[in-house]
Design an enzyme around this catalytic site. Structure first.
Site, PDB file in Angstrom:
ATOM      1  N   LYS A 283       1.486   2.610  -6.698  1.00 30.76           N
ATOM      2  CA  LYS A 283       0.929   1.800  -7.801  1.00 30.76           C
ATOM      3  C   LYS A 283      -0.084   2.570  -8.646  1.00 30.76           C
ATOM      4  O   LYS A 283       0.026   2.599  -9.871  1.00 30.76           O
ATOM      5  CB  LYS A 283       0.259   0.528  -7.246  1.00 30.76           C
ATOM      6  CG  LYS A 283       1.182  -0.418  -6.527  1.00 30.76           C
ATOM      7  CD  LYS A 283       0.452  -1.635  -6.028  1.00 30.76           C
ATOM      8  CE  LYS A 283      -0.653  -1.349  -5.035  1.00 30.76           C
ATOM      9  NZ  LYS A 283      -0.196  -0.744  -3.770  1.00 30.76           N
TER      10      LYS A 283
ATOM     11  N   CYS B 244       8.673   1.085  -2.821  1.00 34.65           N
ATOM     12  CA  CYS B 244       9.092   2.360  -2.246  1.00 34.65           C
ATOM     13  C   CYS B 244       9.663   2.068  -0.874  1.00 34.65           C
ATOM     14  O   CYS B 244       8.947   1.591   0.001  1.00 34.65           O
ATOM     15  CB  CYS B 244       7.857   3.261  -2.166  1.00 34.65           C
ATOM     16  SG  CYS B 244       8.115   4.763  -1.258  1.00 34.65           S
TER      17      CYS B 244
ATOM     18  N   PRO C 179       0.833  -1.201   0.000  1.00 35.34           N
ATOM     19  CA  PRO C 179       0.000   0.000   0.000  1.00 35.34           C
ATOM     20  C   PRO C 179       0.872   1.259   0.000  1.00 35.34           C
ATOM     21  O   PRO C 179       1.952   1.280   0.615  1.00 35.34           O
ATOM     22  CB  PRO C 179      -0.778  -0.107   1.319  1.00 35.34           C
ATOM     23  CG  PRO C 179      -0.810  -1.550   1.626  1.00 35.34           C
ATOM     24  CD  PRO C 179       0.463  -2.126   1.087  1.00 35.34           C
ATOM     25  N   ALA C 180       0.408   2.267  -0.687  1.00 40.04           N
ATOM     26  CA  ALA C 180       1.072   3.575  -0.758  1.00 40.04           C
ATOM     27  C   ALA C 180       2.460   3.531  -1.377  1.00 40.04           C
ATOM     28  O   ALA C 180       3.277   4.417  -1.153  1.00 40.04           O
ATOM     29  CB  ALA C 180       1.152   4.234   0.631  1.00 40.04           C
TER      30      ALA C 180
ATOM     31  N   ASP D 180      -5.360  -2.946 -10.390  1.00 36.12           N
ATOM     32  CA  ASP D 180      -4.745  -2.178  -9.305  1.00 36.12           C
ATOM     33  C   ASP D 180      -5.132  -2.731  -7.939  1.00 36.12           C
ATOM     34  O   ASP D 180      -6.216  -2.479  -7.421  1.00 36.12           O
ATOM     35  CB  ASP D 180      -5.175  -0.702  -9.428  1.00 36.12           C
ATOM     36  CG  ASP D 180      -4.410   0.201  -8.466  1.00 36.12           C
ATOM     37  OD1 ASP D 180      -3.613  -0.318  -7.664  1.00 36.12           O
ATOM     38  OD2 ASP D 180      -4.616   1.436  -8.531  1.00 36.12           O
TER      39      ASP D 180
HETATM   40  N1  ATP Z   1       5.059   7.997  -8.702  1.00 38.17           N
HETATM   41  C1  ATP Z   1       4.255   8.867  -8.119  1.00 38.17           C
HETATM   42  N2  ATP Z   1       3.857   9.962  -8.768  1.00 38.17           N
HETATM   43  C2  ATP Z   1       3.046  10.864  -8.177  1.00 38.17           C
HETATM   44  N3  ATP Z   1       2.590  10.738  -6.914  1.00 38.17           N
HETATM   45  C3  ATP Z   1       2.948   9.654  -6.222  1.00 38.17           C
HETATM   46  C4  ATP Z   1       3.789   8.658  -6.793  1.00 38.17           C
HETATM   47  N4  ATP Z   1       3.979   7.702  -5.880  1.00 38.17           N
HETATM   48  C5  ATP Z   1       3.289   8.069  -4.802  1.00 38.17           C
HETATM   49  N5  ATP Z   1       2.664   9.240  -4.990  1.00 38.17           N
HETATM   50  C6  ATP Z   1       1.877   9.966  -3.969  1.00 38.17           C
HETATM   51  O1  ATP Z   1       1.631   9.057  -2.906  1.00 38.17           O
HETATM   52  C7  ATP Z   1       0.256   8.795  -2.757  1.00 38.17           C
HETATM   53  C8  ATP Z   1       0.049   7.306  -2.667  1.00 38.17           C
HETATM   54  O2  ATP Z   1       0.372   6.721  -3.910  1.00 38.17           O
HETATM   55  P1  ATP Z   1      -0.606   5.729  -4.652  1.00 38.17           P
HETATM   56  O3  ATP Z   1      -2.020   5.980  -4.296  1.00 38.17           O
HETATM   57  O4  ATP Z   1      -0.233   5.776  -6.088  1.00 38.17           O
HETATM   58  O5  ATP Z   1      -0.124   4.359  -3.989  1.00 38.17           O
HETATM   59  P2  ATP Z   1      -0.764   2.922  -4.106  1.00 38.17           P
HETATM   60  O6  ATP Z   1       0.364   1.957  -4.087  1.00 38.17           O
HETATM   61  O7  ATP Z   1      -1.714   2.832  -5.252  1.00 38.17           O
HETATM   62  O8  ATP Z   1      -1.564   2.821  -2.762  1.00 38.17           O
HETATM   63  P3  ATP Z   1      -2.721   1.793  -2.338  1.00 38.17           P
HETATM   64  O9  ATP Z   1      -2.255   0.426  -2.668  1.00 38.17           O
HETATM   65  O10 ATP Z   1      -2.846   2.007  -0.893  1.00 38.17           O
HETATM   66  O11 ATP Z   1      -3.945   2.188  -3.099  1.00 38.17           O
HETATM   67  C9  ATP Z   1      -0.439   9.393  -3.965  1.00 38.17           C
HETATM   68  O12 ATP Z   1      -1.642   9.980  -3.556  1.00 38.17           O
HETATM   69  C10 ATP Z   1       0.533  10.426  -4.455  1.00 38.17           C
HETATM   70  O13 ATP Z   1       0.306  11.662  -3.806  1.00 38.17           O
HETATM   71  O1  F6P Z   2      -6.627  -7.007  -2.619  1.00 36.53           O
HETATM   72  P1  F6P Z   2      -5.302  -6.418  -2.258  1.00 36.53           P
HETATM   73  O2  F6P Z   2      -4.183  -7.022  -3.035  1.00 36.53           O
HETATM   74  O3  F6P Z   2      -5.074  -6.425  -0.806  1.00 36.53           O
HETATM   75  O4  F6P Z   2      -5.284  -4.923  -2.737  1.00 36.53           O
HETATM   76  C1  F6P Z   2      -6.365  -4.079  -2.557  1.00 36.53           C
HETATM   77  C2  F6P Z   2      -6.141  -3.149  -1.439  1.00 36.53           C
HETATM   78  O5  F6P Z   2      -4.977  -2.443  -1.599  1.00 36.53           O
HETATM   79  C3  F6P Z   2      -5.168  -1.134  -1.147  1.00 36.53           C
HETATM   80  O6  F6P Z   2      -5.041  -0.320  -2.262  1.00 36.53           O
HETATM   81  C4  F6P Z   2      -4.115  -0.918  -0.081  1.00 36.53           C
HETATM   82  O7  F6P Z   2      -4.097   0.361   0.430  1.00 36.53           O
HETATM   83  C5  F6P Z   2      -6.548  -0.962  -0.691  1.00 36.53           C
HETATM   84  O8  F6P Z   2      -7.129   0.224  -1.103  1.00 36.53           O
HETATM   85  C6  F6P Z   2      -7.220  -2.143  -1.311  1.00 36.53           C
HETATM   86  O9  F6P Z   2      -8.255  -2.567  -0.521  1.00 36.53           O
END
Ligand code: ATP
Ligand code: F6P
Length: 503
Positions: free
Chosen positions: A197, A322, A193-194, A286
């Site tokens: 992705k 990250c 997470p975060a 995602d």
């Molecule tokens: N490569 C990037 N470019 C721009 N912003 C980024 C990037 N990586 C992280 N961020 C910032 O960090 C925050 C979290 O990143 P992001 O939502 O893409 O992560 P994630 O892996 O999809 O998280 P999750 O799995 O929890 O949904 C974003 O809201 C953004 O502000």
């Molecule tokens: O099903 P997985 O692989 O846990 O991924 C989905 C979860 O990942 C996250 O993006 C982690 O923050 C959640 O928003 C979501 O519930």
């Protein structure tokens, strides 16, 4: 004088015209040569220490594009083995590229175990999911962070070890009929997470749009398991809980792992439904996809889908990681304002996310090469594994392996572009993000501060204080290490403590 003027005018223009036509003819001859090469299956092995395959190809490609307004077709069956490597030994490269040291040996036993599991179906769960929210959370055409600069490429290419040739032999044999199927692509994201992705997913779509990679628009969409979850769970001012559960039933607690699988299944179903109905050409799945079981499930579903439909979906893995503490903090900071926490106090959102990260970290297995046979069995024998770390500033390699028996120009073009995207991610997109992180942690010392700037700085100081309390060094160390003994003590240990007590 007039004569001098005319002669210099003419000679200037003749030399210009000469140069112009000569360069065109040169490109044309190169193109013809290349078309000829297409009839010969070739393998290209280059060590990036001495020569970069990509940079040569791209100079040619860019020139061709300038003159003919389209990208040149690729030479036929090429194998690109791409691993970041400091030395010359390909096996070293393989070892360096492995994220999980326990799986770097060439013993095939774990692979066999995984292959035995191949037909295992995900267990159904009793949770009811609202399917309505499973539409793609993002579609092509939207504008994202600015696309910056004209690409110039320099991607590391090295020779593969024989291990990969063995893997290739294990791949399913491709029926010629498969080649007649409609082609679609599935990018499976893997990452904590975060880790970035969703951001990278949006950038990838933007990149493919901007570069008109296939000479026609690619209809793409992002399918986010988190969006499905959000429509099915209860958001509280505390943990995010599942319906009919107790307050302790935090959805991210590994105890509730099966329920999370259901959300992912709905998102994946919706994605395949859109592919079957020809709504999209390229889908990004995602989710964290953080366990081998989950990935195995995806490959199983995909294999069945490919066998039973008139579509051939090629899967690609895109790992986003990250581990820089400033980046982790900044990303989590931004998460505190998303739909999971809207309106909640900042510090409780940060604490909750810290706990979520820890839960995930405990069961996270990076995608690695022992899973390649599984991926390739769902992918016509191809293996496409891309990695972006710390928004592209950390150097990690990609693994690209084409099935020698299949010539597929479109897939070749697309894979090459995605390779460029991931190898050059920081140059294209990542730098905007790293600048923002720097600004966020920068101590602004300017004397001429307007009241609103002052207020912003006070707010930002508060955020940074909360972040550094919760994400203190011991918490970050715990996150970094896998399966460490967790110890309590110090204010930042709250999340560790909560996570440990609730497992
Ligand atoms: N490569 C990037 N470019 C721009 N912003 C980024 C990037 N990586 C992280 N961020 C910032 O960090 C925050 C979290 O990143 P992001 O939502 O893409 O992560 P994630 O892996 O999809 O998280 P999750 O799995 O929890 O949904 C974003 O809201 C953004 O502000
Ligand atoms: O099903 P997985 O692989 O846990 O991924 C989905 C979860 O990942 C996250 O993006 C982690 O923050 C959640 O928003 C979501 O519930």
């Amino acid at each position: 004088m007039l004569y001098t003027f005319y002669s210099s005018f003419l000679s200037d223009h003749i030399s210009f015209l000469h140069e112009y036509f000569f360069s065109r003819i040169k490109v044309f001859i190169l193109y013809i040569t290349r078309l000829f090469l297409q009839t010969i299956p070739i393998s290209i092995f280059h060590n990036y220490n001495t020569m970069s395959f990509s940079s040569q190809e791209d100079i040619f490609d860019d020139t061709f594009y300038k003159f003919f307004g389209m990208h040149i077709p690729n030479p036929a069956p090429i194998e690109i083995y791409s691993l970041q490597n400091e030395g010359n030994n390909p096996y070293d490269a393989l070892q360096q590229s492995c994220l999980h040291s326990s799986t770097t040996n060439l013993d095939q036993t774990p692979v066999n175990d995984l292959l035995d599991n191949i037909s295992r179906e995900a267990e159904p769960s009793d949770i009811e999911i609202n399917n309505s929210s499973s539409s793609p959370s993002s579609v092509r055409g939207r504008s994202y962070d600015s696309f910056c600069g004209i690409p110039s490429y320099d991607s590391p290419i090295t020779k593969p070890s024989s291990f990969y040739n063995d893997l290739q032999l294990r791949a399913d044999t491709t029926s010629p009929l498969t080649l007649l199927k409609a082609k679609k692509y599935l990018v499976v994201l893997v990452g904590l997470p975060a880790s970035g992705k969703s951001s990278v997913a949006k950038h990838l779509i933007d990149y493919l749009d901007q570069n008109n990679v296939l000479g026609q628009p690619i209809r793409s969409g992002i399918y986010n398991a988190g969006d499905v979850r959000r429509s099915s769970v209860i958001i509280t001012n505390g943990p995010i809980i599942i319906p009919n559960g107790s307050v302790e039933d935090d959805i991210f607690n590994p105890r509730n792992a099966k329920k999370k699988e259901e959300f992912a299944r709905v998102a994946l179903d919706s994605l395949l439904h859109d592919m079957a109905n020809d709504v999209i050409d390229l889908a990004i799945f995602d989710a964290t996809n953080s366990t081998i079981e989950r990935r195995n499930y995806i490959w199983n579903v995909l294999r069945t889908f490919n066998n039973e439909s008139n579509i051939m979906v090629t899967p690609l893995v895109l790992e986003v990681s990250c581990d820089k503490s400033e980046y982790i903090k900044y990303n989590v900071h931004n998460k505190a304002f998303n739909k999971d926490y809207c309106g909640n106090p900042y510090s409780s959102s940060i604490l909750d996310f810290a706990k979520r990260l820890l839960y995930y970290k405990k069961q996270f297995t990076p995608f690695n090469e022992i899973e390649y046979p599984l991926l390739s069995s769902a992918s016509n024998g191809n293996i496409f594994h891309f990695r972006i770390s710390n928004a592209g500033i950390s150097s990690v390699g990609n693994m690209i392996m084409f099935n020698k028996d299949i010539f597929d120009l479109e897939t070749n073009l697309l894979i090459r572009e995605i390779e460029k995207f991931s190898s050059n991610y920081h140059r294209y997109y990542g730098y905007c993000y790293t600048d923002r992180v720097e600004n966020f942690f920068d101590n602004c010392t300017s004397n001429k501060q307007t009241p609103s700037v002052k207020a912003e700085n006070i707010q930002r100081d508060y955020y940074r204080k909360v972040l550094s309390e919760i994400f203190n060094s011991s918490f970050l160390e715990t996150l970094r290490m896998t399966n460490v003994e967790l110890s309590c003590g110090g204010s930042g240990e709250q999340a560790i403590h909560i996570a440990n007590n609730s497992i």
